[in-house]
Design an enzyme around this catalytic site. Structure first.
Site, PDB file in Angstrom:
ATOM      1  N   ASP A 284      -1.752  -0.506   6.033  1.00 45.44           N
ATOM      2  CA  ASP A 284      -1.985   0.008   7.387  1.00 45.44           C
ATOM      3  C   ASP A 284      -3.455  -0.028   7.798  1.00 45.44           C
ATOM      4  O   ASP A 284      -3.773   0.119   8.980  1.00 45.44           O
ATOM      5  CB  ASP A 284      -1.498   1.459   7.496  1.00 45.44           C
ATOM      6  CG  ASP A 284      -2.241   2.371   6.542  1.00 45.44           C
ATOM      7  OD1 ASP A 284      -2.147   2.139   5.319  1.00 45.44           O
ATOM      8  OD2 ASP A 284      -2.940   3.299   7.008  1.00 45.44           O
TER       9      ASP A 284
ATOM     10  N   ASP B 270       0.846  -1.191   0.000  1.00 42.32           N
ATOM     11  CA  ASP B 270       0.000   0.000   0.000  1.00 42.32           C
ATOM     12  C   ASP B 270       0.891   1.254   0.000  1.00 42.32           C
ATOM     13  O   ASP B 270       2.040   1.218   0.442  1.00 42.32           O
ATOM     14  CB  ASP B 270      -0.879  -0.057   1.260  1.00 42.32           C
ATOM     15  CG  ASP B 270      -1.722   1.182   1.442  1.00 42.32           C
ATOM     16  OD1 ASP B 270      -2.232   1.706   0.434  1.00 42.32           O
ATOM     17  OD2 ASP B 270      -1.855   1.625   2.601  1.00 42.32           O
TER      18      ASP B 270
ATOM     19  N   ASP C 248      -0.241   4.947   0.888  1.00 43.92           N
ATOM     20  CA  ASP C 248      -0.429   5.942   1.951  1.00 43.92           C
ATOM     21  C   ASP C 248      -0.262   5.331   3.336  1.00 43.92           C
ATOM     22  O   ASP C 248      -0.887   4.323   3.683  1.00 43.92           O
ATOM     23  CB  ASP C 248      -1.822   6.578   1.842  1.00 43.92           C
ATOM     24  CG  ASP C 248      -1.923   7.450   0.599  1.00 43.92           C
ATOM     25  OD1 ASP C 248      -0.961   8.183   0.311  1.00 43.92           O
ATOM     26  OD2 ASP C 248      -2.957   7.368  -0.090  1.00 43.92           O
TER      27      ASP C 248
HETATM   28 MG   LIG Z   1      -2.760   3.156   3.584  1.00 42.70          MG
END
Ligand SMILES: [Mg+2]
Length: 190
Positions: free
Chosen positions: A141, A10, A12
Site C-alpha cells: 500500500d 505486504d 500492514d
Molecule cells: Mg503496508
C-alpha cells in the site's frame, strides 16, 4: 518468467487493517483526539490527518503491546491469498516491522500464524528494505518504495485512500478476479 512466479505481499494495510485499528483505538480511548480527524485519509502517515499536537500520541499507539497482535484481517485478504495460490503463484508475506518496538516482530508472526496458518508465518520475510528481496510482484500500500537495490519485482499498489493519486497497477481484495488479471498482466511484462 518462471512458471511459478513469486508474489510478495505486504502485511500492514494489505492483509492487516492497521488503519481501521487506529481509528477504533482513537474512538474508544482518545475521543478528544478523534474529534480532530479531518474526516479524510490523505496520507500514508495516519497522524497527518489529525491536529498536529496529537501526532506523537497517534504514532505511539503502534508501540503499545498488543497493537499488532490485535489487528483485524482486511476483508477478502484470506480469499485473495488463496486465489493467488490456486492460480499457481508462490505467495510470501513480506513485512517491515517497527525496529524500535521489540515485540512487533513476534506479534506480527503470531498474527500470521493465527490468521493465515503456521506455514504462512514460517515462510514470511522480515525486511526493513524490501528492495533486497526477489520476486515478480510486491503488493504493497505504500505509494513509493525505495532502498539499497533496484528492485526486481514490480510494485503493485494495494488500494487505500492515501495512494489514490499514485499511478501504478492497483489491486484490492474487493475484486479478486480483477486482482488476478492485474497480477497476470504485470507478470507478462516482467
Ligand atoms: Mg503496508
Amino acid at each position: 518468467m518462471s512458471s511459478n512466479p513469486i508474489i510478495l505481499i505486504d502485511q500492514d494495510n494489505v492483509i492487516a487493517d492497521q488503519l481501521g485499528h487506529f481509528h477504533a483505538l482513537l474512538t474508544r480511548d482518545h475521543p478528544d483526539v478523534w474529534e480532530t480527524w479531518s474526516g479524510k485519509t490523505t496520507s500514508y502517515e495516519i497522524e497527518a490527518d489529525f491536529a498536529p499536537e496529537h501526532a506523537e500520541l497517534i504514532k505511539g499507539l503502534r508501540l503499545q503491546e498488543g497493537f499488532f497482535r490485535d489487528l483485524p484481517v482486511i476483508a477478502g485478504a484470506k480469499e485473495g491469498i488463496q486465489a493467488l495460490k490456486d492460480a499457481g503463484y508462490k505467495v510470501y508475506v513480506c513485512t517491515a516491522p517497527i525496529w524500535q518496538f521489540h515485540p512487533c516482530v513476534a506479534e506480527k508472526l503470531n498474527w500470521l500464524a493465527r490468521e493465515f496458518g503456521h506455514d504462512t508465518a514460517a515462510k514470511s520475510i522480515i525486511a526493513r528494505d524490501k528492495t533486497f528481496i526477489g520476486g515478480g510482484v510486491l503488493i504493497d500500500d505504500k505509494p513509493a518504495i525505495s532502498g539499497e537495490c533496484t528492485p526486481v519485482w514490480t510494485h503493485v499498489l494495494y488500494d487505500q485512500p492515501y495512494n489514490k493519486d499514485t499511478n501504478k497497477p492497483r489491486v484490492s481484495w474487493n475484486d479478486i478476479p480483477k486482482m488476478l488479471d492485474t497480477i497476470a498482466h504485470v507478470l507478462a511484462q516482467w
